[in-house]
Write a protein that holds these residues in place. Structure first.
Motif, PDB file in Angstrom:
ATOM      1  N   LEU A   8      32.190   3.094  85.941  1.00  8.26           N
ATOM      2  CA  LEU A   8      33.543   3.254  85.421  1.00  8.26           C
ATOM      3  C   LEU A   8      33.445   4.915  85.189  1.00  8.26           C
ATOM      4  O   LEU A   8      32.298   5.406  85.018  1.00  8.26           O
ATOM      5  CB  LEU A   8      34.055   2.490  84.397  1.00  8.26           C
ATOM      6  CG  LEU A   8      34.335   1.196  84.597  1.00  8.26           C
ATOM      7  CD1 LEU A   8      34.147   0.318  83.253  1.00  8.26           C
ATOM      8  CD2 LEU A   8      35.612   1.328  85.247  1.00  8.26           C
ATOM      9  N   TYR A  11      36.100   7.786  80.801  1.00  9.18           N
ATOM     10  CA  TYR A  11      37.314   7.438  79.984  1.00  9.18           C
ATOM     11  C   TYR A  11      37.193   5.901  79.851  1.00  9.18           C
ATOM     12  O   TYR A  11      36.773   5.366  78.656  1.00  9.18           O
ATOM     13  CB  TYR A  11      38.667   7.773  80.420  1.00  9.18           C
ATOM     14  CG  TYR A  11      38.878   9.121  80.395  1.00  9.18           C
ATOM     15  CD1 TYR A  11      39.440   9.649  79.376  1.00  9.18           C
ATOM     16  CD2 TYR A  11      39.187   9.859  81.674  1.00  9.18           C
ATOM     17  CE1 TYR A  11      39.994  11.078  78.991  1.00  9.18           C
ATOM     18  CE2 TYR A  11      39.821  11.234  81.609  1.00  9.18           C
ATOM     19  CZ  TYR A  11      39.992  11.913  80.563  1.00  9.18           C
ATOM     20  OH  TYR A  11      40.304  13.062  80.328  1.00  9.18           O
ATOM     21  N   THR A  12      37.191   5.261  81.014  1.00  7.47           N
ATOM     22  CA  THR A  12      37.156   3.838  81.098  1.00  7.47           C
ATOM     23  C   THR A  12      35.970   2.965  80.548  1.00  7.47           C
ATOM     24  O   THR A  12      35.906   1.784  80.224  1.00  7.47           O
ATOM     25  CB  THR A  12      37.769   3.225  82.411  1.00  7.47           C
ATOM     26  OG1 THR A  12      37.079   3.923  83.341  1.00  7.47           O
ATOM     27  CG2 THR A  12      39.045   3.402  82.363  1.00  7.47           C
ATOM     28  N   LEU A  15      36.386   2.936  77.090  1.00  4.38           N
ATOM     29  CA  LEU A  15      37.429   2.267  76.727  1.00  4.38           C
ATOM     30  C   LEU A  15      37.232   0.530  76.765  1.00  4.38           C
ATOM     31  O   LEU A  15      37.588  -0.238  76.025  1.00  4.38           O
ATOM     32  CB  LEU A  15      38.717   2.422  77.533  1.00  4.38           C
ATOM     33  CG  LEU A  15      40.029   1.618  77.429  1.00  4.38           C
ATOM     34  CD1 LEU A  15      40.495   1.503  75.983  1.00  4.38           C
ATOM     35  CD2 LEU A  15      40.890   1.993  78.491  1.00  4.38           C
ATOM     36  N   ALA A  16      36.403   0.167  77.836  1.00  4.92           N
ATOM     37  CA  ALA A  16      36.025  -1.109  78.013  1.00  4.92           C
ATOM     38  C   ALA A  16      34.959  -1.488  77.032  1.00  4.92           C
ATOM     39  O   ALA A  16      35.256  -2.605  76.511  1.00  4.92           O
ATOM     40  CB  ALA A  16      35.154  -1.164  79.478  1.00  4.92           C
ATOM     41  N   LEU A  31      40.289  -4.824  83.220  1.00  2.00           N
ATOM     42  CA  LEU A  31      40.015  -3.417  83.848  1.00  2.00           C
ATOM     43  C   LEU A  31      40.097  -3.507  85.067  1.00  2.00           C
ATOM     44  O   LEU A  31      40.623  -2.893  85.765  1.00  2.00           O
ATOM     45  CB  LEU A  31      38.972  -2.889  83.102  1.00  2.00           C
ATOM     46  CG  LEU A  31      38.964  -2.141  81.514  1.00  2.00           C
ATOM     47  CD1 LEU A  31      37.702  -1.962  81.092  1.00  2.00           C
ATOM     48  CD2 LEU A  31      40.307  -1.207  81.535  1.00  2.00           C
ATOM     49  N   SER A  34      43.368  -4.191  87.013  1.00  2.22           N
ATOM     50  CA  SER A  34      44.277  -2.951  86.834  1.00  2.22           C
ATOM     51  C   SER A  34      44.089  -1.796  87.926  1.00  2.22           C
ATOM     52  O   SER A  34      45.127  -0.940  87.832  1.00  2.22           O
ATOM     53  CB  SER A  34      44.078  -2.319  85.419  1.00  2.22           C
ATOM     54  OG  SER A  34      42.836  -1.473  85.354  1.00  2.22           O
ATOM     55  N   HIS A  53      45.378   3.145  86.943  1.00  3.23           N
ATOM     56  CA  HIS A  53      45.633   1.660  86.619  1.00  3.23           C
ATOM     57  C   HIS A  53      47.232   1.384  86.594  1.00  3.23           C
ATOM     58  O   HIS A  53      47.955   2.140  86.474  1.00  3.23           O
ATOM     59  CB  HIS A  53      45.162   1.794  85.260  1.00  3.23           C
ATOM     60  CG  HIS A  53      43.935   2.095  85.201  1.00  3.23           C
ATOM     61  ND1 HIS A  53      42.736   1.436  85.257  1.00  3.23           N
ATOM     62  CD2 HIS A  53      43.307   3.313  84.550  1.00  3.23           C
ATOM     63  CE1 HIS A  53      41.606   2.106  85.272  1.00  3.23           C
ATOM     64  NE2 HIS A  53      41.963   3.404  84.448  1.00  3.23           N
ATOM     65  N   LEU A  57      46.709   0.506  79.729  1.00  2.00           N
ATOM     66  CA  LEU A  57      45.378   0.400  79.093  1.00  2.00           C
ATOM     67  C   LEU A  57      45.345   0.524  77.688  1.00  2.00           C
ATOM     68  O   LEU A  57      44.342  -0.201  76.826  1.00  2.00           O
ATOM     69  CB  LEU A  57      44.305   0.707  79.826  1.00  2.00           C
ATOM     70  CG  LEU A  57      44.098   0.452  81.400  1.00  2.00           C
ATOM     71  CD1 LEU A  57      42.823   0.970  81.857  1.00  2.00           C
ATOM     72  CD2 LEU A  57      43.994  -1.163  81.654  1.00  2.00           C
ATOM     73  N   ASN A  58      46.451   1.057  77.353  1.00  2.00           N
ATOM     74  CA  ASN A  58      46.238   1.527  75.782  1.00  2.00           C
ATOM     75  C   ASN A  58      47.139   0.378  75.043  1.00  2.00           C
ATOM     76  O   ASN A  58      47.178   0.357  73.928  1.00  2.00           O
ATOM     77  CB  ASN A  58      46.878   2.954  75.506  1.00  2.00           C
ATOM     78  CG  ASN A  58      48.392   2.866  75.829  1.00  2.00           C
ATOM     79  OD1 ASN A  58      48.653   2.373  76.676  1.00  2.00           O
ATOM     80  ND2 ASN A  58      49.271   3.601  74.944  1.00  2.00           N
ATOM     81  N   PHE A 175      45.058   6.000  80.583  1.00  2.00           N
ATOM     82  CA  PHE A 175      45.418   4.853  80.267  1.00  2.00           C
ATOM     83  C   PHE A 175      46.371   4.043  81.596  1.00  2.00           C
ATOM     84  O   PHE A 175      46.847   3.214  81.438  1.00  2.00           O
ATOM     85  CB  PHE A 175      46.319   4.517  79.130  1.00  2.00           C
ATOM     86  CG  PHE A 175      45.308   4.932  78.012  1.00  2.00           C
ATOM     87  CD1 PHE A 175      44.245   4.189  77.647  1.00  2.00           C
ATOM     88  CD2 PHE A 175      45.398   5.951  77.439  1.00  2.00           C
ATOM     89  CE1 PHE A 175      43.265   4.448  76.451  1.00  2.00           C
ATOM     90  CE2 PHE A 175      44.830   6.433  76.059  1.00  2.00           C
ATOM     91  CZ  PHE A 175      43.699   5.558  75.732  1.00  2.00           C
ATOM     92  N   HIS A 242      36.005   3.504  89.947  1.00  2.00           N
ATOM     93  CA  HIS A 242      36.935   2.519  89.562  1.00  2.00           C
ATOM     94  C   HIS A 242      37.263   1.385  90.523  1.00  2.00           C
ATOM     95  O   HIS A 242      37.044   0.163  90.415  1.00  2.00           O
ATOM     96  CB  HIS A 242      38.497   2.969  89.234  1.00  2.00           C
ATOM     97  CG  HIS A 242      38.371   3.804  87.822  1.00  2.00           C
ATOM     98  ND1 HIS A 242      39.095   4.838  87.827  1.00  2.00           N
ATOM     99  CD2 HIS A 242      37.853   3.524  86.894  1.00  2.00           C
ATOM    100  CE1 HIS A 242      39.055   5.475  86.563  1.00  2.00           C
ATOM    101  NE2 HIS A 242      38.126   4.626  85.886  1.00  2.00           N
TER     102      HIS A 242
END
Length: 328
Positions: A8, A11-12, A15-16, A31, A34, A53, A57-58, A175, A242
């Motif tokens: 990823l 960022y993600t 976030l994950a 995730l 998305s 996405h 995601l937020n 996001f 991604h």
């Protein structure tokens, strides 16, 4: 940055980790489900905006949202981070890649980078950074899990440089949909119950992945356009990561006794196409700098990948439905 293994983005990846530390069961599949590519090719500044996405995601399971909050004073940012950890057990702060104490490229560009903070004791903070990747310098960025002090947290979060428009775009659409970003020196994500706004991309966005790839290929086949937005190669690299993550998760749901060989081949071919895309674009950029644009190569790479994405969606529809899970 270059791709070494499915993963990823900066960022993600974190976030994950934020989602997994909370109540969100199946966050990896969420995730992965998305992932799609949308592009805005008609911005007045000439830059290409990307959204990776198809759902915000937020938006968290309890109805709260992660929104950016900005400060020019570190002490104020520090107090909000402490509050988030005290209430939710964790917080996401916005750091900069070259300013991380564990950065593999401390002399490189200061690109935005989410960092998970999940502990605070006195003047120390426990942080996680799951991101890993081979940097353009050739150094391997390794994950980090450990304690840093107030000075190090301040240093990794502090923006002392002019913010490139491309970096601001990435923060805004990190996001998947637009989340306003303050222009302050220190940024973090705060969890709250804001007024709900529809999660939509403006009409000029191309939100179908295959069509977005075709149009992106047409745009970037012009060497001047490719050089005019140098950050677009890293954007495509993030899209590659991604999609490779998506296909790795998808493979977990494709039983080899129940999934035909044609479906498995389509999935493998799409993953291979995504893994090759960043290398193709870096070669095209190097050629364009030498005055030898490669329009057919760029256009062909994106057109082939668009076809592969379409075929994967057709062949793997059942597994995709399992990965996506029940609707909202």
């Amino acid at each position: 940055m270059t791709e070494t293994a499915p993963g990823l983005s900066c960022y993600t990846a974190n976030l994950a980790a934020y989602l997994e530390e909370g109540e969100a069961a199946g966050s990896a599949d969420f995730l992965a489900a998305s992932v799609r590519l949308a592009v805005d090719l008609d911005r007045p500044d000439g830059l290409i905006a990307m959204s990776h996405h198809d759902r915000p995601l937020n938006r968290l399971g309890d109805g709260s949202r992660l929104t950016y909050e900005g400060f020019d004073d570190f002490e104020a940012a520090r107090e909000v981070a402490r509050h988030e950890i005290g209430r939710f057990g964790r917080a996401l702060v916005v750091g900069y890649s070259s300013q991380l104490p564990w950065s593999a490229a401390p002399d490189g560009a200061a690109a935005p980078h989410f960092v998970l903070v999940d502990g605070h004791e006195g003047g120390r903070w426990h942080v996680h950074d799951r991101f890993t990747g081979l940097m353009t310098s050739g150094a391997e960025q390794e994950p980090f899990d450990g304690w840093i002090d107030d000075t190090q947290l301040r240093s990794l979060m502090r923006r002392d440089h002019d913010e490139p428009a491309k970096h601001r775009l990435r923060n805004t659409f990190a996001f998947g949909f637009e989340v306003p970003v303050p222009r302050n020196r220190y940024l973090l994500l705060r969890r709250s119950l804001p007024r709900i706004r529809p999660s939509v991309l403006p009409g000029r966005w191309i939100t179908d992945s295959a069509t977005a790839l075709e149009r992106l290929g047409e745009r970037l086949s012009d060497g001047d356009a490719l050089l005019g937005d140098p950050g677009v190669v890293d954007d495509c690299w993030a899209a590659s990561r991604h999609h490779l993550f998506r296909y790795r998760r998808l493979t977990r749901h494709m039983g080899y006794r129940t999934t035909g060989a044609a479906s498995r081949k389509a999935l493998d071919s799409a993953a291979d196409g995504w893994s090759k895309l960043p290398r193709t674009l870096r070669f095209a950029v190097a050629s364009a700098h030498r005055g030898r644009a490669r329009p057919a190569l760029v256009r062909g790479a994106f057109a082939e990948l668009a076809d592969l994405e379409h075929e994967t969606g057709r062949r793997a529809a059942g597994a995709l439905a399992v990965l996506d899970g029940p609707g909202d």
